[in-house]
Motif scaffolding. Structure first.
Motif, short mmCIF file in Angstrom:
data_model
loop_
_atom_site.label_atom_id
_atom_site.label_comp_id
_atom_site.label_asym_id
_atom_site.label_seq_id
_atom_site.Cartn_x
_atom_site.Cartn_y
_atom_site.Cartn_z
N TYR A 31 0.84 -1.18 -0.01
CA TYR A 31 -0.03 0.10 0.02
C TYR A 31 0.88 1.26 -0.08
N VAL A 32 0.76 2.36 -0.87
CA VAL A 32 1.42 3.38 -0.83
C VAL A 32 0.42 4.52 -1.02
N ASP A 33 0.54 5.26 0.12
CA ASP A 33 0.08 6.62 0.40
C ASP A 33 0.59 7.93 -0.04
N THR A 34 0.34 8.30 -1.52
CA THR A 34 1.44 9.45 -1.75
C THR A 34 1.14 10.75 -1.21
N GLY A 35 -0.09 10.92 -0.65
CA GLY A 35 -0.38 12.06 -0.05
C GLY A 35 0.45 12.30 1.35
N ALA A 36 0.78 11.40 1.87
CA ALA A 36 1.76 11.32 3.06
C ALA A 36 3.11 11.96 2.38
N MET A 37 3.52 11.64 1.48
CA MET A 37 4.73 12.29 0.72
C MET A 37 4.77 13.64 0.62
N TYR A 38 3.61 14.24 0.06
CA TYR A 38 3.34 15.64 -0.03
C TYR A 38 3.25 16.42 1.29
N ARG A 39 2.59 15.56 2.23
CA ARG A 39 2.56 16.11 3.51
C ARG A 39 3.89 16.12 4.38
N ALA A 40 4.68 15.14 4.23
CA ALA A 40 5.80 15.16 4.95
C ALA A 40 6.83 16.23 4.52
N LEU A 41 6.67 16.56 3.06
CA LEU A 41 7.70 17.50 2.75
C LEU A 41 7.08 18.91 3.24
N THR A 42 5.67 18.94 3.28
CA THR A 42 5.21 20.35 3.86
C THR A 42 5.57 20.61 5.29
N LEU A 43 5.53 19.34 6.08
CA LEU A 43 5.68 19.63 7.25
C LEU A 43 7.43 19.98 7.36
N LYS A 44 8.30 19.52 6.58
CA LYS A 44 9.80 19.77 6.64
C LYS A 44 9.91 21.26 6.47
N ALA A 45 9.30 21.82 5.35
CA ALA A 45 9.13 23.35 5.13
C ALA A 45 8.58 24.20 6.20
N MET A 46 7.67 23.54 6.92
CA MET A 46 7.38 24.49 8.22
C MET A 46 8.05 24.40 9.15
N LYS A 47 8.66 23.29 9.46
CA LYS A 47 9.51 23.31 10.45
C LYS A 47 10.83 24.04 10.35
N LYS A 48 11.22 24.02 9.01
CA LYS A 48 12.63 24.99 8.59
C LYS A 48 11.93 26.43 8.27
N ASN A 49 10.81 26.77 8.52
CA ASN A 49 10.53 28.04 8.06
C ASN A 49 10.38 28.59 7.04
#
Ligand code: DC
Length: 225
Positions: A31-49
């Motif tokens: 099972y591959v959830d591609t939305g999770a990949m877009y979410r993870a990158l978004t989270l990283k950008a948020m954390k790095k401001n």
């Protein structure tokens, strides 16, 4: 022969994740959830401001990111060595994913990662552009849909269950807004493809949807001999 791919696309809240996980489990597919990949990158950008308007910086960030999806007791997303599976589900992340999702260079990096899964496994992959961009040659394409009201209701019940505050009218507005962003973006928008099977889940149970997809899979297998 390329490994079998079941591509499941559709708007937020149509039940893609729930259904795709069960189908994968029943068939022994990955099972591959591609939305999770877009979410993870978004989270990283948020954390790095990182400013979401700074495309160059976002692309650089993605090029320097190590992301792994795997399954043990649950489905996990590991971002630069850290398990972010829970954090990526936060509302602030959902609200910002459209920035990442609309950058072609970032999508191209993710498409490559997504296509790699097929090298070793049969897969059920869900997202918005799986049948159109990731695997245009997927053996089975499903477009999972449900009415705006039903999708808002499902989200409302989910939040209630978690003990979080929820306002059904507010959620409905968010659902409409997300649909607009997914369907109207220039790069890889959510589309109903002519070769995808359209399933409206508004009045179906999860079990009924799963059964339909598994039947379609067997039909495809039999027809391809
Ligand atoms: O399925 P989801 O709600 O977890 O997806 C999160 C966001 O990522 C959503 O706003 C749309 C985007 N997305 C995308 O653009 N392409 C995909 N294949 C999957 C998700």
């Amino acid at each position: 022969m390329k490994n079998f791919v079941i591509a499941i696309d559709g708007p937020a809240g149509a039940g893609k994740s729930t259904v795709a996980k069960i189908v994968a489990e029943k068939l022994g597919f990955l099972y591959v959830d591609t939305g999770a990949m877009y979410r993870a990158l978004t989270l990283k950008a948020m954390k790095k401001n990182i400013d979401f308007r700074n495309k160059e910086k976002l692309i650089k960030m993605v090029e320097n990111t190590d992301m792994k999806l795997y399954q043990d007791t649950k489905y996990r997303v590991i971002l630069d060595g850290e398990d972010v599976s829970e954090e990526i589900r936060k509302e602030e992340v959902s609200k910002n994913t459209h920035y990442i999702a609309s950058i072609l260079e970032i999508r191209e990096i993710l498409w490559k990662m997504q296509r790699n899964f097929r090298e070793t496994c049969k897969i059920v992959m869900e997202g918005r552009d799986i049948g159109s961009k990731v695997f245009p040659d997927a053996q089975l394409k499903i477009y999972l849909d449900a009415s705006v009201e039903e999708r808002a209701k499902r989200r409302y019940l989910q939040l209630k269950e978690k003990g979080e505050a929820a306002d059904i009218e507010e959620i409905k507005k968010e659902v409409i807004e997300r649909d607009k962003k997914d369907k109207n973006r220039k790069i890889a928008p959510l589309v109903k493809l002519p070769d995808a099977i359209y399933l409206d889940t508004t009045n179906l149970t999860i079990e009924e949807v799963v059964e339909k997809i598994i039947n379609l899979y067997h039909q495809k297998l039999n027809s391809s001999g």
